[in-house]
Design a protein around this motif. Structure first.
Motif, PDB file in Angstrom:
ATOM      1  N   ALA A  60       0.827  -1.203   0.000  1.00  0.00           N
ATOM      2  CA  ALA A  60       0.000   0.000   0.000  1.00  0.00           C
ATOM      3  C   ALA A  60       0.865   1.258   0.000  1.00  0.00           C
ATOM      4  N   VAL A  61       1.911   1.267   0.822  1.00  0.00           N
ATOM      5  CA  VAL A  61       2.804   2.422   0.867  1.00  0.00           C
ATOM      6  C   VAL A  61       3.563   2.555  -0.452  1.00  0.00           C
ATOM      7  N   PHE A  62       3.968   1.411  -1.039  1.00  0.00           N
ATOM      8  CA  PHE A  62       4.667   1.416  -2.326  1.00  0.00           C
ATOM      9  C   PHE A  62       3.788   2.014  -3.414  1.00  0.00           C
ATOM     10  N   ASN A  63       2.541   1.566  -3.497  1.00  0.00           N
ATOM     11  CA  ASN A  63       1.625   2.066  -4.531  1.00  0.00           C
ATOM     12  C   ASN A  63       1.372   3.566  -4.374  1.00  0.00           C
ATOM     13  N   LEU A  64       1.364   4.038  -3.137  1.00  0.00           N
ATOM     14  CA  LEU A  64       1.076   5.444  -2.891  1.00  0.00           C
ATOM     15  C   LEU A  64       2.272   6.337  -3.204  1.00  0.00           C
ATOM     16  N   ASN A  65       3.491   5.857  -2.925  1.00  0.00           N
ATOM     17  CA  ASN A  65       4.668   6.723  -3.018  1.00  0.00           C
ATOM     18  C   ASN A  65       5.678   6.321  -4.087  1.00  0.00           C
ATOM     19  N   CYS A  66       5.719   5.042  -4.458  1.00  0.00           N
ATOM     20  CA  CYS A  66       6.797   4.544  -5.312  1.00  0.00           C
ATOM     21  C   CYS A  66       6.347   4.132  -6.710  1.00  0.00           C
ATOM     22  N   ALA A  67       5.065   3.786  -6.845  1.00  0.00           N
ATOM     23  CA  ALA A  67       4.578   3.235  -8.112  1.00  0.00           C
ATOM     24  C   ALA A  67       4.701   4.226  -9.258  1.00  0.00           C
TER      25      ALA A  67
ATOM     26  N   GLN B 132      10.665  -0.225   6.418  1.00  0.00           N
ATOM     27  CA  GLN B 132      11.008  -1.641   6.553  1.00  0.00           C
ATOM     28  C   GLN B 132      10.017  -2.508   5.773  1.00  0.00           C
ATOM     29  N   LYS B 133       8.756  -2.165   5.839  1.00  0.00           N
ATOM     30  CA  LYS B 133       7.736  -2.952   5.136  1.00  0.00           C
ATOM     31  C   LYS B 133       7.825  -2.745   3.631  1.00  0.00           C
ATOM     32  N   VAL B 134       8.110  -1.514   3.205  1.00  0.00           N
ATOM     33  CA  VAL B 134       8.268  -1.257   1.772  1.00  0.00           C
ATOM     34  C   VAL B 134       9.466  -2.027   1.223  1.00  0.00           C
ATOM     35  N   ALA B 135      10.595  -1.994   1.939  1.00  0.00           N
ATOM     36  CA  ALA B 135      11.786  -2.720   1.497  1.00  0.00           C
ATOM     37  C   ALA B 135      11.504  -4.221   1.421  1.00  0.00           C
ATOM     38  N   SER B 136      10.754  -4.729   2.386  1.00  0.00           N
ATOM     39  CA  SER B 136      10.404  -6.149   2.368  1.00  0.00           C
ATOM     40  C   SER B 136       9.505  -6.462   1.171  1.00  0.00           C
ATOM     41  N   TYR B 137       8.568  -5.559   0.873  1.00  0.00           N
ATOM     42  CA  TYR B 137       7.695  -5.777  -0.278  1.00  0.00           C
ATOM     43  C   TYR B 137       8.472  -5.702  -1.585  1.00  0.00           C
ATOM     44  N   VAL B 138       9.423  -4.760  -1.692  1.00  0.00           N
ATOM     45  CA  VAL B 138      10.222  -4.645  -2.910  1.00  0.00           C
ATOM     46  C   VAL B 138      10.973  -5.947  -3.176  1.00  0.00           C
ATOM     47  N   LEU B 139      11.534  -6.552  -2.139  1.00  0.00           N
ATOM     48  CA  LEU B 139      12.261  -7.806  -2.334  1.00  0.00           C
ATOM     49  C   LEU B 139      11.318  -8.960  -2.685  1.00  0.00           C
ATOM     50  N   SER B 140      10.058  -8.844  -2.268  1.00  0.00           N
ATOM     51  CA  SER B 140       9.097  -9.901  -2.624  1.00  0.00           C
ATOM     52  C   SER B 140       8.756  -9.869  -4.112  1.00  0.00           C
ATOM     53  N   LEU B 141       9.089  -8.752  -4.795  1.00  0.00           N
ATOM     54  CA  LEU B 141       8.843  -8.635  -6.231  1.00  0.00           C
ATOM     55  C   LEU B 141       9.904  -9.340  -7.067  1.00  0.00           C
ATOM     56  N   GLN B 142      10.997  -9.767  -6.439  1.00  0.00           N
ATOM     57  CA  GLN B 142      12.063 -10.445  -7.164  1.00  0.00           C
ATOM     58  C   GLN B 142      11.548 -11.721  -7.848  1.00  0.00           C
ATOM     59  N   GLY B 143      11.851 -11.835  -9.136  1.00  0.00           N
ATOM     60  CA  GLY B 143      11.446 -13.026  -9.884  1.00  0.00           C
ATOM     61  C   GLY B 143      10.061 -12.952 -10.488  1.00  0.00           C
ATOM     62  N   THR B 144       9.303 -11.879 -10.187  1.00  0.00           N
ATOM     63  CA  THR B 144       7.978 -11.736 -10.795  1.00  0.00           C
ATOM     64  C   THR B 144       8.122 -11.205 -12.219  1.00  0.00           C
ATOM     65  N   THR B 145       7.034 -11.260 -12.975  1.00  0.00           N
ATOM     66  CA  THR B 145       7.062 -10.819 -14.379  1.00  0.00           C
ATOM     67  C   THR B 145       6.175  -9.600 -14.549  1.00  0.00           C
ATOM     68  N   PRO B 146       6.755  -8.418 -14.633  1.00  0.00           N
ATOM     69  CA  PRO B 146       5.951  -7.208 -14.823  1.00  0.00           C
ATOM     70  C   PRO B 146       5.432  -7.118 -16.259  1.00  0.00           C
ATOM     71  N   ALA B 147       4.427  -6.269 -16.442  1.00  0.00           N
ATOM     72  CA  ALA B 147       3.815  -6.127 -17.770  1.00  0.00           C
ATOM     73  C   ALA B 147       4.793  -5.516 -18.767  1.00  0.00           C
ATOM     74  N   LYS B 148       5.488  -4.459 -18.370  1.00  0.00           N
ATOM     75  CA  LYS B 148       6.442  -3.792 -19.262  1.00  0.00           C
ATOM     76  C   LYS B 148       7.763  -3.597 -18.514  1.00  0.00           C
ATOM     77  N   PRO B 149       8.553  -4.656 -18.444  1.00  0.00           N
ATOM     78  CA  PRO B 149       9.805  -4.543 -17.681  1.00  0.00           C
ATOM     79  C   PRO B 149      10.809  -3.615 -18.347  1.00  0.00           C
ATOM     80  N   LYS B 150      11.442  -2.797 -17.553  1.00  0.00           N
ATOM     81  CA  LYS B 150      12.478  -1.903 -18.047  1.00  0.00           C
ATOM     82  C   LYS B 150      13.780  -2.686 -18.183  1.00  0.00           C
ATOM     83  N   ASP B 151      14.640  -2.251 -19.101  1.00  0.00           N
ATOM     84  CA  ASP B 151      15.920  -2.940 -19.288  1.00  0.00           C
ATOM     85  C   ASP B 151      16.729  -2.918 -17.995  1.00  0.00           C
ATOM     86  N   PRO B 152      17.509  -3.956 -17.747  1.00  0.00           N
ATOM     87  CA  PRO B 152      18.298  -4.034 -16.517  1.00  0.00           C
ATOM     88  C   PRO B 152      19.260  -2.860 -16.384  1.00  0.00           C
TER      89      PRO B 152
END
Length: 299
Positions: free
Chosen positions: A196-203, A259-279
């Motif tokens: 929720a915090v990620f979507n509000l501030n980081c998305a 702390q919760k945002v950082a934990s959520y960001v790491l949970s995104l590892q290995g997922t497949t986004p719709a339009k991934p940006k180049d590494p």
């Protein structure tokens, strides 16, 4: 009769004030802290001012009485040296000789007409010299014979006490984190809050699915400022690269939300986004590089 009532009131005031101040000193943990207990200092200053005022009035009354007595005896007050007592004290503490008395202490020898006086050391200087000797002996016995704590030992003890107090404070304050001990969260409720915090501030910069936009892709293994939880926490907390990285979110978000945002960001590892940006950045391999604890962190 009026004088007796004034004296009685003065004594009652001193008694009540002293009792109140002593009670306050016993009640407070730090009674003489100006910021925590200003009323104690206000009371002390008030008592001192009252005492000084009372003494000033007494001295003034005595001076007026003495002036009237001298006028009655035919003595002009202006002819009396009011500084006679002060001059007597100065003479006693300096043992100064008047100019006309110097012939009594002049020595026989001279140097090209320059003669020397056999003056005694001033008592004030002599007593201070004796005091330094006594202090030196006490210091020698206390620190070099009895082995009392020196400045370095006292400093180390105070620093150890300060670290203990800091640990106690951190243990009871949920919004205070030590980067060396903060850990990744895996509980579903924590990750939900982080999302929720990620979507509000980081998305807006990283995309809702973490695929990246203005900011880098958060789902691949490439990291600009190092991967891993502590690096992620650090970068969010302190901000990214100077001049072109993201801002420091510590000014906006609470540490537990970071702390919760950082934990959520790491949970995104290995997922497949719709339009991934180049590494971007380097591939991060866990435990091959020590995670940092300064302003060097995720993307």
């Amino acid at each position: 009769m009026k004088k007796y009532f004034q004296s009685l009131g003065y004594i009652i005031f001193l008694g009540v004030s002293s009792y109140a101040i002593i009670t306050a000193i016993k009640s407070y943990e730090k009674p003489f802290s100006l910021y925590e207990n200003p009323l104690v200092w206000i009371a002390l200053v008030a008592v001192v001012l009252v005492v000084l005022l009372k003494e000033f009035l007494n001295i003034t009354a005595l001076q007026q009485a003495e002036k009237l007595r001298m006028e009655k005896d035919g003595i002009t007050p202006e002819e009396v040296d009011i500084w006679a007592g002060v001059k007597k004290i100065i003479k006693r503490w300096t043992k100064a000789r008047a100019l006309e008395e110097e012939s009594e202490i002049i020595l026989d020898h001279n140097y090209d007409g320059i003669k020397e006086l056999d003056n005694s050391l001033p008592p004030w200087w002599l007593y201070m010299f004796y005091a330094t000797i006594i202090f030196g002996v006490v210091y020698l016995v206390r620190y070099h014979v009895l082995g009392a704590d020196n400045q370095a030992t006292e400093y180390n003890k105070e620093m150890a006490e300060a670290r203990m107090e800091l640990q106690k404070y951190q243990a009871t304050s949920p919004n205070v984190f030590d980067i060396s001990t903060v850990t990744q969260l895996t509980d579903a409720s924590d990750l939900t809050r982080g999302k929720a915090v990620f979507n509000l501030n980081c998305a807006a910069c990283h995309a809702p699915d973490g695929g990246g936009g203005i900011g880098p892709n958060l789902t691949d293994k490439h990291w600009i400022l190092g991967g891993g939880f502590k690096n992620a926490f650090n970068t969010i907390y302190n901000g990214g690269r100077d001049g072109k990285g993201m801002v420091a979110w510590s000014k906006t978000l609470k540490p537990n939300d970071i702390q919760k945002v950082a934990s959520y960001v790491l949970s995104l590892q290995g997922t497949t986004p719709a339009k991934p940006k180049d590494p971007q950045g380097d591939i991060w391999v866990e435990n091959t590089v020590e995670e940092v604890s300064s302003k060097d962190s995720i993307k």
